[in-house]
Design a protein around this motif. Sequence first.
Motif, PDB file in Angstrom:
ATOM      1  N   GLU A 175       0.805  -1.225   0.000  1.00  0.00           N
ATOM      2  CA  GLU A 175       0.000   0.000   0.000  1.00  0.00           C
ATOM      3  C   GLU A 175       0.840   1.280   0.000  1.00  0.00           C
ATOM      4  O   GLU A 175       0.567   2.192  -0.790  1.00  0.00           O
ATOM      5  N   LYS A 205      -6.487  -2.004  -8.558  1.00  0.00           N
ATOM      6  CA  LYS A 205      -7.225  -2.376  -7.352  1.00  0.00           C
ATOM      7  C   LYS A 205      -7.007  -1.351  -6.241  1.00  0.00           C
ATOM      8  O   LYS A 205      -7.921  -1.060  -5.460  1.00  0.00           O
ATOM      9  N   TYR A 206      -5.797  -0.803  -6.175  1.00  0.00           N
ATOM     10  CA  TYR A 206      -5.517   0.267  -5.221  1.00  0.00           C
ATOM     11  C   TYR A 206      -6.399   1.479  -5.515  1.00  0.00           C
ATOM     12  O   TYR A 206      -7.001   2.066  -4.606  1.00  0.00           O
ATOM     13  N   ARG A 209      -9.937   0.838  -4.391  1.00  0.00           N
ATOM     14  CA  ARG A 209     -10.113   0.937  -2.936  1.00  0.00           C
ATOM     15  C   ARG A 209     -10.263   2.389  -2.503  1.00  0.00           C
ATOM     16  O   ARG A 209     -10.980   2.692  -1.548  1.00  0.00           O
ATOM     17  N   HIS A 210      -9.581   3.275  -3.207  1.00  0.00           N
ATOM     18  CA  HIS A 210      -9.592   4.692  -2.828  1.00  0.00           C
ATOM     19  C   HIS A 210     -10.535   5.522  -3.700  1.00  0.00           C
ATOM     20  O   HIS A 210     -10.509   6.749  -3.625  1.00  0.00           O
TER      21      HIS A 210
END
Length: 435
Positions: A175, A205-206, A209-210
């Motif tokens: 992360e 995918k990061y 998530r955000h």
Amino acid sequence: MNLFDLTLRVKGFDIAFAKAELARIQSIPEHLYPDYIERQKQAIVTYHKMYSPFYKQFTARQENPSWEALPVLTKADLQQPLQNRLSTEYTRKNVYINKTSGSSGHPFIFAKDKEAHARSWASFQDRYEWFDLDINTSKQARFYGIPLDFVGYRKERLKDWLGNRYRFPIFDLSEPQLEKIRQKFERTSFEYLNGYTSSIVLFAKYLKRHQLILKELCPTLKVCIVTSEMLFESDKKLMETHFGIPVINEYGASELGLIAFQNTENQFQVDSELLYVEIVDEHNKQVPHGESGRVVITSLYNKAHPFIRYDIGDVGTLSRKSTPKKPILEKLIGRTNDIARLPSGKVVPGLTFYYVTKSVIEEDGNVSEFVIEQTALDSFKVIYTAQRALTASEEEKIKKATYAYLEEGLTVLFEKVEKMDRSKRGKLKQFVSKL
């Protein structure tokens, strides 16, 4: 300034000639294209039977002069010193030399004559222009591995600078590192992403998530080009949603160049200018378009080293809509790599182990096949076939490389076997997670 083209010319790769030749081939009408393919197939076979002692011996038992009677060349056939395989008109000093990634479990060193290598770059540039990208001027966000030794690292960074690209090393995609990548996109006018599919998917995918859209952070982005691993439709949709740009699939191999590239009509178009791609059955006979089989490729212009009816280790299908001038790869099976998760929380792609194991994959071809299994968060096993067992020094070298590329404190075991446990497709995965 066309710095990348200039670099190629300085190294002896005549990119201007290669581009002109590519344009000439592309101008051949459809109805004359089968003749062009047949002429080049016969020309390259005739050349290597005359000037390549390795290929002459390899085809010595061929009784039938037909194309399909030519034996299929496998990666295992090429695992011998490069000098044994070079054509007599070439030496190590006047060719391009590189190593395959070993992602199929069969690493080896190969050569391309300089004209053939220039043609490969001309093909890449031509395909990128389909999407308004210029290798010389379009800023690339590169998701690839990088050697960690001082010389290798600096060499790759110099190549990145000359190629107008910024490399994000993919050995740590935790992360905090993904956050740094996001910040770099906000500060840099990138025009496209390029790199390993699994690594770029992790970045998507990061962003998900955000709840971020990359195009909004970096408005200059045009496309994302993924390569080296399978592109699944669900991953493509994820990336296109959170990048806000088209995702383009690329299929290539270091020893051959660009094999297929997604065109503007969303077709996976095979390079028919420089390569001849066949789909064959278990008897090495071509199957009809629409049927699956092994992907066998002939490099029509590489005179330094024979790649004739070369089994690349993948399974695929050519579309029934294919023509000699415009073959379409309808389906490609394989080339997917798992992800390793480490005790510290780091996440690394399976292709990282190419950089780990290449330290002992030398030209003598001792190691024929290898796979790496992750048996626990902190434990890995290198399973390999070889003429002789790795020495304690070689094992220690791999362990040190593992600590450098992954992290300290990992357990690395070694197991020499007589025969690999292969998948139903007959292909090895370089990395397998048992978690």
